[in-house]
Design an enzyme around this catalytic site. Structure first.
Site, PDB file in Angstrom:
ATOM      1  N   LYS A 134       0.628  -1.331  -0.031  1.00 29.79           N
ATOM      2  CA  LYS A 134      -0.224  -0.324   0.334  1.00 29.79           C
ATOM      3  C   LYS A 134       0.540   1.509  -0.073  1.00 29.79           C
ATOM      4  O   LYS A 134       0.357   2.372  -0.194  1.00 29.79           O
ATOM      5  CB  LYS A 134      -0.724   0.305   1.623  1.00 29.79           C
ATOM      6  CG  LYS A 134      -1.802  -0.878   1.272  1.00 29.79           C
ATOM      7  CD  LYS A 134      -2.763  -0.576   2.008  1.00 29.79           C
ATOM      8  CE  LYS A 134      -4.572  -1.433   2.316  1.00 29.79           C
ATOM      9  NZ  LYS A 134      -5.223  -1.175   3.611  1.00 29.79           N
ATOM     10  N   LYS A 144      -9.679 -12.168  -6.759  1.00 27.95           N
ATOM     11  CA  LYS A 144     -10.855 -11.547  -5.538  1.00 27.95           C
ATOM     12  C   LYS A 144     -11.533 -10.646  -6.520  1.00 27.95           C
ATOM     13  O   LYS A 144     -11.251  -9.894  -6.668  1.00 27.95           O
ATOM     14  CB  LYS A 144     -10.382 -11.821  -4.177  1.00 27.95           C
ATOM     15  CG  LYS A 144      -9.756 -13.136  -4.079  1.00 27.95           C
ATOM     16  CD  LYS A 144      -9.341 -12.649  -2.115  1.00 27.95           C
ATOM     17  CE  LYS A 144     -10.739 -11.808  -0.811  1.00 27.95           C
ATOM     18  NZ  LYS A 144      -9.557 -11.935  -0.003  1.00 27.95           N
ATOM     19  N   LYS A 202     -12.953  -3.895  -3.926  1.00 34.44           N
ATOM     20  CA  LYS A 202     -13.686  -2.748  -3.922  1.00 34.44           C
ATOM     21  C   LYS A 202     -12.360  -2.359  -4.499  1.00 34.44           C
ATOM     22  O   LYS A 202     -12.422  -1.095  -5.007  1.00 34.44           O
ATOM     23  CB  LYS A 202     -13.213  -2.583  -2.443  1.00 34.44           C
ATOM     24  CG  LYS A 202     -13.465  -1.069  -2.210  1.00 34.44           C
ATOM     25  CD  LYS A 202     -15.383  -0.546  -2.691  1.00 34.44           C
ATOM     26  CE  LYS A 202     -15.396   0.923  -2.917  1.00 34.44           C
ATOM     27  NZ  LYS A 202     -15.097   2.290  -1.676  1.00 34.44           N
TER      28      LYS A 202
END
Ligand code: TRP
Length: 328
Positions: free
Chosen positions: A119, A199, A202
């Site tokens: 991230k 997967k 979002k």
């Protein structure tokens, strides 16, 4: 005075980030397992809104997403009479314990967390993104939690919480219960319908393969109708060679809680998946509409959750402060 760690605690804590735009993967992979296991023992369902501040965020959206998550959890069956529903930002002990734990966590061990590396790409990286897993450890250690259901992606963070607890106990005396990570039972791994090798998430910029929990029925139907398949022409559960079809079979199995029957065509399978998803989502959507129309009620449930867990939180902080040598 000896420390009072509840040796018989069986409390389970599930933490969820209020990301907004909850989807079928969140429901089948996290929320439903939480609902199904909630009577196995005392339980806490926690909205990790403090964690939502670790990346660039819009304040108004965080607030909306937190209430949305509370409403979805309740709509999906979280029983607030049994499960304390809380937001970590509303209980100041989370932040206080976070700091105290930063004094036993090491820079090197948090800097090597996979999620931090992933991230913290380009641009300014918030310091809170680095210390994110220490806050998560605080969420857990605050309540003498015995079991934490975690998916693959949170394993490393849970291990760090255990390391911090163990180190603290060894250095400053028995203070924390060392939590155990458990695989949520019945957690389905739902893949993206347009890109079935990743997967449902979002973070996929394309929503084409995502089924939102609050999507209207015609959107759900269209998304499933457009789901990527293959040209094998047979309905087989073969994730390697037929990831799209296998994902649809997995979703069907999860929604109906049973083994899918045989199908002779992709169209037939898609129709049945559509019906099963709709049967699962319709009542959640209806309850969600009623709950979200009354934010005051949602806030009062969060306040009740807080009142229920706060005594344990403040006792843990008191114990931790004393162990570290702070004045009372
Ligand atoms: N980091 C978790 C996630 O993104 C959310 C979380 C925050 C959490 N605090 C927690 C999960 C405590 C379990 C326990 O999924």
């Amino acid at each position: 005075m000896t420390a009072t760690i509840a040796p018989t605690s069986t409390t389970r804590l599930t933490g969820l980030q209020p990301t907004g735009g909850l989807h079928l993967g969140n429901l089948l992979g996290g929320i439903r397992p939480l609902v199904e296991s909630q009577y196995d023992g005392p339980a806490i369902a926690m909205i990790a809104d403090l964690h939502a501040l670790t990346m660039e965020h819009d304040p108004a959206k965080v607030r909306v997403a937190s209430l949305e998550l509370a409403a979805v959890l309740l709509a999906a069956g979280v029983d607030p009479e049994h499960t304390a529903l809380i937001a970590n930002s509303q209980i100041p002990e989370h932040s206080e314990l976070h700091y105290l734990l930063e004094c036993v966590a090491n820079y090197g061990e948090v800097a090597r967390m996979i999620q931090f590396k992933e991230k913290s790409g380009s641009g300014p990286v918030r310091l809170s993104l680095l210390t994110y897993p220490v806050l998560m450890a605080a969420d857990i250690l605050l309540y003498d939690i015995a079991f934490v259901p975690v998916g693959e992606d949170q394993n490393q963070h849970l291990e760090l919480a255990r390391t911090i607890a163990t180190r603290f106990n060894a250095r400053y005396g028995p203070t924390f219960r060392v939590p155990e990570g458990v695989r949520p039972e019945n957690a389905a791994r739902v893949m993206d319908l347009a890109e079935p090798t990743r997967k449902m998430s979002k973070s996929n910029p394309s929503a084409a393969g995502r089924i939102g929990l609050l999507d209207p029925p015609e959107v759900v139907r269209r998304t499933i109708a457009r789901a990527v398949t293959d040209n094998v022409g047979e309905v087989r559960d073969d994730p390697e060679n037929q990831p799209g079809i296998s994902n649809l079979l997995g979703i069907l199995a999860a929604c109906t809680d049973s083994r899918p029957r045989e199908f002779t065509s992709y169209g037939e399978l898609k129709r049945e998946v559509t019906d099963a998803v709709e049967a699962l989502l319709a009542p959640i959507r209806a309850r969600y509409a009623a709950l979200s129309a009354d934010p005051g009620h949602l806030r009062s449930i969060l306040a009740e959750g807080k009142a229920k867990v706060r005594p344990t939180a403040s006792e843990t902080v008191r114990r931790t402060r004393a162990a570290l040598g702070l004045l009372d």
